[in-house]
Design an enzyme around this catalytic site. Structure first.
Site, PDB file in Angstrom:
ATOM      1  CB  SER A  82      -0.969  -0.056   1.180  1.00  0.00           C
ATOM      2  OG  SER A  82      -1.974   0.924   1.084  1.00  0.00           O
ATOM      3  CG  ASP A 166      -6.326  -2.686  -4.067  1.00  0.00           C
ATOM      4  OD1 ASP A 166      -6.542  -1.480  -3.808  1.00  0.00           O
ATOM      5  OD2 ASP A 166      -5.368  -3.317  -3.578  1.00  0.00           O
ATOM      6  CG  HIS A 240      -5.773  -2.024  -0.071  1.00  0.00           C
ATOM      7  ND1 HIS A 240      -5.011  -1.919  -1.220  1.00  0.00           N
ATOM      8  CD2 HIS A 240      -5.087  -1.324   0.877  1.00  0.00           C
ATOM      9  CE1 HIS A 240      -3.931  -1.199  -0.975  1.00  0.00           C
ATOM     10  NE2 HIS A 240      -3.951  -0.824   0.287  1.00  0.00           N
TER      11      HIS A 240
END
Length: 254
Positions: A82, A166, A240
């Site tokens: 991320s 995502d 995610h």
């Protein structure tokens, strides 16, 4: 030959470099093969995100230089999730691959790179994490405009784990997703989620004041973004989140 180094960078909201999370948990599974340097001195802050990324980039550059200059025989690997994937991507693209980059002298020693939920993902470059989510489609890419490019031409191996749905790692080139790129810019620059003109909410409202003919795509993008953020509380169903074990297997193949 020396044991290789593994440098890991956590995602947003995970400032403890040793704490639980995809990069650190993956590293702990390969400590028999790698020396591990998690990246601290990095706030992993949600707001403002870009200054947080810049601190992570500076610390990752510093640690790579310290470790690799001290041991000229050590190769290395990188892993980021991320926001941490942005840190790794920035260092890889602008400081290692770039012939004028501060770390370019180490390019030939880079062996493996891992991303999960990568906002800088190269278009069409995605790998499955063998979990409950579909891998991102071949016509998708990361949400940031500064994306990775031509990764196939280099001597290191990459696994860029990306799920369909995502929003950070899997958008398309269409009107709706152009607005999601704009939302990505807002998240990078906003100082808070709500409250004040520099918050995410205030800037989304400003985005919504575009001409009417842009309204449908913009509205779909905002709804898509809010739906994505809402799912973050729903455990594994949030796209995610990722399965680390294919990355562990990948790192063990040296």
């Amino acid at each position: 030959m020396s044991k290789p180094w593994l440098f890991t960078v956590h995602g947003t909201g995970q400032p403890d470099p040793l704490g639980p999370g995809l990069p650190a948990d993956t590293a702990r599974d390969v400590l028999d093969i790698y020396r591990w340097q998690p990246i601290g001195n990095y706030p992993a802050a949600a707001f403002p995100m870009w200054p947080s990324v810049e601190k992570g980039v500076a610390e990752l550059i510093l640690q790579i230089e310290l470790k690799l200059d001290a041991d000229p025989y050590a190769d290395f690997a990188l892993a980021g999730y991320s926001q941490g994937a942005i840190v790794v991507g920035q260092v890889l693209k602008h400081h290692i691959i770039n012939p004028r980059g501060r770390l370019h002298r180490f390019l030939h020693r880079l062996r493996k790179v891992i991303f999960w939920g990568n906002p800088m993902r190269q278009k069409g470059f995605a790998h499955t994490d063998e979990w409950i989510h579909q891998v991102a489609a071949s016509d998708t890419m990361g949400i940031l405009e500064d994306r990775l490019e031509n990764l196939e031409q280099y001597g290191f191996e990459v696994r860029d784990y990306a799920h369909d749905g995502d929003m950070y790692a899997s958008i398309k080139e269409d009107d709706m997703h152009e607005y999601e790129v704009a939302i990505g810019r807002i998240v990078m620059s906003a100082r808070r989620f709500i409250g004040g003109k520099d918050s995410v909410i205030a800037q989304l409202i400003e985005l919504g004041q575009r001409p009417i003919w842009e309204g449908i795509a913009m509205a779909r993008a905002i709804i898509d973004a809010l739906t994505f953020f809402a799912k973050s509380t729903q455990g594994p169903s949030w796209p995610h989140l990722y399965n680390r074990f294919p990355a562990v297997e990948f790192l063990r193949r040296i």
